[in-house]
Enzyme design. Structure first.
Site, PDB file in Angstrom:
ATOM      1  CG  ASP A 193     -34.572 -73.531  -5.434  1.00 35.15           C
ATOM      2  OD1 ASP A 193     -35.174 -72.782  -5.431  1.00 35.15           O
ATOM      3  OD2 ASP A 193     -33.968 -74.524  -6.713  1.00 35.15           O
ATOM      4  NE  ARG A 194     -29.958 -71.332   3.147  1.00 33.32           N
ATOM      5  CZ  ARG A 194     -30.582 -70.197   4.804  1.00 33.32           C
ATOM      6  NH1 ARG A 194     -32.043 -70.992   5.470  1.00 33.32           N
ATOM      7  NH2 ARG A 194     -29.495 -70.092   5.585  1.00 33.32           N
TER       8      ARG A 194
END
Length: 225
Positions: A60-61
């Site tokens: 995930d970012r």
């Protein structure tokens, strides 16, 4: 870019991603690590034409830590298959509130991804449209206000660690989406892809890589001390 590379040979490259960096392009149009690394290799190696680079798996970012990229199509197809077969052991570190939870536990839930709000809903029992999610955690350090969990994944579901830990009452520090009371100043969350272990797809040697935690964060640094 060079300082983020933790392993590289002719076939693959492993990056220690910073929180907030995109692993590959998305609808935001922000520059991704995939593009940054391609540009870096092109300049560093004086490569004419396009640089081949394939993304093997995502994180995930807002998460930091290890991401594998393949430099050859052979390595990419083999590594992608290894991910599917769960032959790449991934260990994460997560900083959560100092709340009473068992010292170690195997969590089994069922996760359903909502595309609209990009969030996973957690169900305790098998539910239509939800996929089984399994992880094992252990408390490995206790700080003043937080505790550090080492998490081993048995499955790889959307936002799995974030959703499952939130479900047992310990949302990851900074993760507003899953119930943390406050965001982190950099917009990231205290989830770090700490270690990868796998058999090299070409040379067949055992590869074990550990990523240092973000050094600009006091809580992370206290975890590693």
């Amino acid at each position: 870019m060079q300082e983020q590379i933790v392993f590289e040979d002719n076939h693959l490259l492993v990056i220690n991603k910073k929180a907030g960096q995109l692993v590959q392009g998305d609808k935001t149009g922000d520059l991704s690590l995939l593009d940054l690394i391609k540009n870096f290799i092109k300049k560093r190696d004086n490569k004419p034409g396009n640089v081949f680079l394939g993304l093997v798996h995502r994180i995930d970012r807002p998460t930091s830590g290890l991401v594998i990229y393949a430099k050859t199509s052979k390595a990419l197809s083999r590594l992608t298959q290894m991910v599917k077969n769960r032959e790449i052991k991934k260990t994460y570190w997560a900083v959560v509130p100092k709340t009473e939870i068992p010292q170690s536990q195997r969590l089994v839930h069922y996760l359903q991804k909502n595309e609209k709000n990009n969030k996973s809903t957690v169900f305790p029992k098998a539910t239509e449209g939800a996929k089984e999610a399994i992880l094992n955690y252990e408390i490995i350090k206790v700080l003043d206000n937080f505790q550090l969990l080492e998490v081993d994944l048995e499955t790889g579901r959307h936002h799995q660690i974030r959703a499952q830990l939130s479900k047992i009452g310990v949302p990851i520090k900074g993760d507003l989406k899953y119930g943390s009371p406050r965001s982190n100043p950099d917009g990231g969350i205290h989830l770090h892809a700490r270690q990868l272990e796998f058999i090299h797809p070409v040379t067949k040697e055992n590869i074990k890589i550990t990523a240092p935690v973000p050094q600009n964060d006091a809580v992370w640094k206290a975890c590693e001390d």
